[in-house]
Scaffold this motif. Structure first.
Motif, PDB file in Angstrom:
ATOM      1  N   ASP A  93       0.821  -1.213   0.000  1.00  0.00           N
ATOM      2  CA  ASP A  93       0.000   0.000   0.000  1.00  0.00           C
ATOM      3  C   ASP A  93       0.853   1.260   0.000  1.00  0.00           C
ATOM      4  O   ASP A  93       0.425   2.308   0.482  1.00  0.00           O
ATOM      5  N   PHE A  94       2.080   1.156  -0.510  1.00  0.00           N
ATOM      6  CA  PHE A  94       2.994   2.283  -0.649  1.00  0.00           C
ATOM      7  C   PHE A  94       3.241   3.003   0.684  1.00  0.00           C
ATOM      8  O   PHE A  94       3.202   4.218   0.766  1.00  0.00           O
ATOM      9  N   GLN A  95       3.530   2.240   1.739  1.00  0.00           N
ATOM     10  CA  GLN A  95       3.794   2.800   3.060  1.00  0.00           C
ATOM     11  C   GLN A  95       5.251   3.220   3.240  1.00  0.00           C
ATOM     12  O   GLN A  95       5.702   3.443   4.351  1.00  0.00           O
ATOM     13  N   CYS A  96       5.996   3.319   2.173  1.00  0.00           N
ATOM     14  CA  CYS A  96       7.433   3.577   2.243  1.00  0.00           C
ATOM     15  C   CYS A  96       7.776   4.865   3.004  1.00  0.00           C
ATOM     16  O   CYS A  96       8.733   4.899   3.774  1.00  0.00           O
ATOM     17  N   SER A  97       7.010   5.928   2.797  1.00  0.00           N
ATOM     18  CA  SER A  97       7.295   7.193   3.491  1.00  0.00           C
ATOM     19  C   SER A  97       7.200   7.010   5.002  1.00  0.00           C
ATOM     20  O   SER A  97       8.054   7.485   5.754  1.00  0.00           O
ATOM     21  N   ALA A  98       6.167   6.297   5.451  1.00  0.00           N
ATOM     22  CA  ALA A  98       6.009   6.047   6.890  1.00  0.00           C
ATOM     23  C   ALA A  98       7.104   5.115   7.395  1.00  0.00           C
ATOM     24  O   ALA A  98       7.650   5.319   8.491  1.00  0.00           O
ATOM     25  N   ASN A  99       7.449   4.095   6.612  1.00  0.00           N
ATOM     26  CA  ASN A  99       8.488   3.154   7.041  1.00  0.00           C
ATOM     27  C   ASN A  99       9.844   3.832   7.159  1.00  0.00           C
ATOM     28  O   ASN A  99      10.613   3.550   8.083  1.00  0.00           O
ATOM     29  N   ALA A 100      10.172   4.722   6.232  1.00  0.00           N
ATOM     30  CA  ALA A 100      11.457   5.409   6.273  1.00  0.00           C
ATOM     31  C   ALA A 100      11.543   6.370   7.457  1.00  0.00           C
ATOM     32  O   ALA A 100      12.638   6.668   7.937  1.00  0.00           O
ATOM     33  N   ARG A 101      10.399   6.816   7.954  1.00  0.00           N
ATOM     34  CA  ARG A 101      10.387   7.750   9.081  1.00  0.00           C
ATOM     35  C   ARG A 101      10.415   7.063  10.449  1.00  0.00           C
ATOM     36  O   ARG A 101      10.520   7.722  11.458  1.00  0.00           O
ATOM     37  N   ARG A 102      10.317   5.737  10.454  1.00  0.00           N
ATOM     38  CA  ARG A 102      10.428   5.029  11.733  1.00  0.00           C
ATOM     39  C   ARG A 102      11.854   5.184  12.264  1.00  0.00           C
ATOM     40  O   ARG A 102      12.811   5.098  11.493  1.00  0.00           O
ATOM     41  N   PRO A 103      12.014   5.395  13.564  1.00  0.00           N
ATOM     42  CA  PRO A 103      13.371   5.534  14.098  1.00  0.00           C
ATOM     43  C   PRO A 103      14.155   4.233  13.931  1.00  0.00           C
ATOM     44  O   PRO A 103      13.635   3.153  14.208  1.00  0.00           O
ATOM     45  N   PRO A 104      15.389   4.318  13.445  1.00  0.00           N
ATOM     46  CA  PRO A 104      16.201   3.112  13.295  1.00  0.00           C
ATOM     47  C   PRO A 104      16.678   2.606  14.662  1.00  0.00           C
ATOM     48  O   PRO A 104      16.582   3.308  15.671  1.00  0.00           O
ATOM     49  N   LYS A 105      17.204   1.391  14.644  1.00  0.00           N
ATOM     50  CA  LYS A 105      17.748   0.829  15.880  1.00  0.00           C
ATOM     51  C   LYS A 105      18.969   1.631  16.321  1.00  0.00           C
ATOM     52  O   LYS A 105      19.713   2.157  15.500  1.00  0.00           O
ATOM     53  N   THR A 106      19.150   1.710  17.620  1.00  0.00           N
ATOM     54  CA  THR A 106      20.336   2.359  18.161  1.00  0.00           C
ATOM     55  C   THR A 106      21.446   1.322  18.193  1.00  0.00           C
ATOM     56  O   THR A 106      21.405   0.376  18.982  1.00  0.00           O
ATOM     57  N   TRP A 107      22.422   1.477  17.312  1.00  0.00           N
ATOM     58  CA  TRP A 107      23.444   0.459  17.135  1.00  0.00           C
ATOM     59  C   TRP A 107      24.559   0.531  18.175  1.00  0.00           C
ATOM     60  O   TRP A 107      25.184  -0.475  18.492  1.00  0.00           O
TER      61      TRP A 107
END
Length: 160
Positions: A118-132
């Motif tokens: 459903d083209f959720q890429c914009s929302a997925n890219a805005r999720r905070p990444p893991k703290t490495w």
């Protein structure tokens, strides 16, 4: 992404006939979209389940509208989206095919990509990444995720 009008959205399509463009159904929430949180506009046609659309801004600021077809018999699966490049997605990824523009498209040439259903890429890219590691700049990494996703979507649109 800058807000679009119905007219500018329809005028952006490069791989669709005039009939296909006039028949396309706008997203149900088109008038209430949060344009600041979108890097491109993508949606599935509510009338034609195997058809989807995306309007992607290029690096130059132009708009490229793409008509996608979804092979309905393909199973939905967990995979890595080619645009948001995330393997731990909260949604399914499907193979979308786009007819190339111009003479190549008239000859039947297509281009395919695995994209969030459903083209959720914009929302997925805005999720905070893991703290490495300690001191990892989460906000900077998130901005890189967003910029990379925009580049990948624009690169695909340019190939169409």
């Amino acid at each position: 992404m800058l807000p679009l009008t119905d007219k500018s959205l329809r005028a952006s399509f490069i791989n669709a006939s005039r009939k296909e463009v006039s028949d396309l159904a706008l997203p149900a929430d088109f008038d209430t979209l949060d344009w600041d949180r979108l890097d491109f506009l993508g949606w599935r046609d509510p009338k034609l389940a195997r058809r989807a659309y995306a309007v992607v801004p290029t690096l130059e600021g132009d708009l490229i509208g793409i008509l996608f077809r979804h092979p309905g018999s393909m199973p939905r699966t967990r995979a890595q989206c080619s645009w948001c490049n995330d393997a731990s997605l909260p949604n399914d990824v499907v193979l979308y095919n786009a007819k190339r523009s111009g003479k190549a498209g008239k000859n039947g040439n297509t281009l395919g990509s695995l994209i969030c259903e459903d083209f959720q890429c914009s929302a997925n890219a805005r999720r905070p990444p893991k703290t490495w590691y300690e001191g990892f700049d989460v906000e900077e990494a998130r901005q890189v995720q967003i910029a990379d996703m925009q580049l990948r979507a624009a690169a695909f649109a340019a190939q169409v």
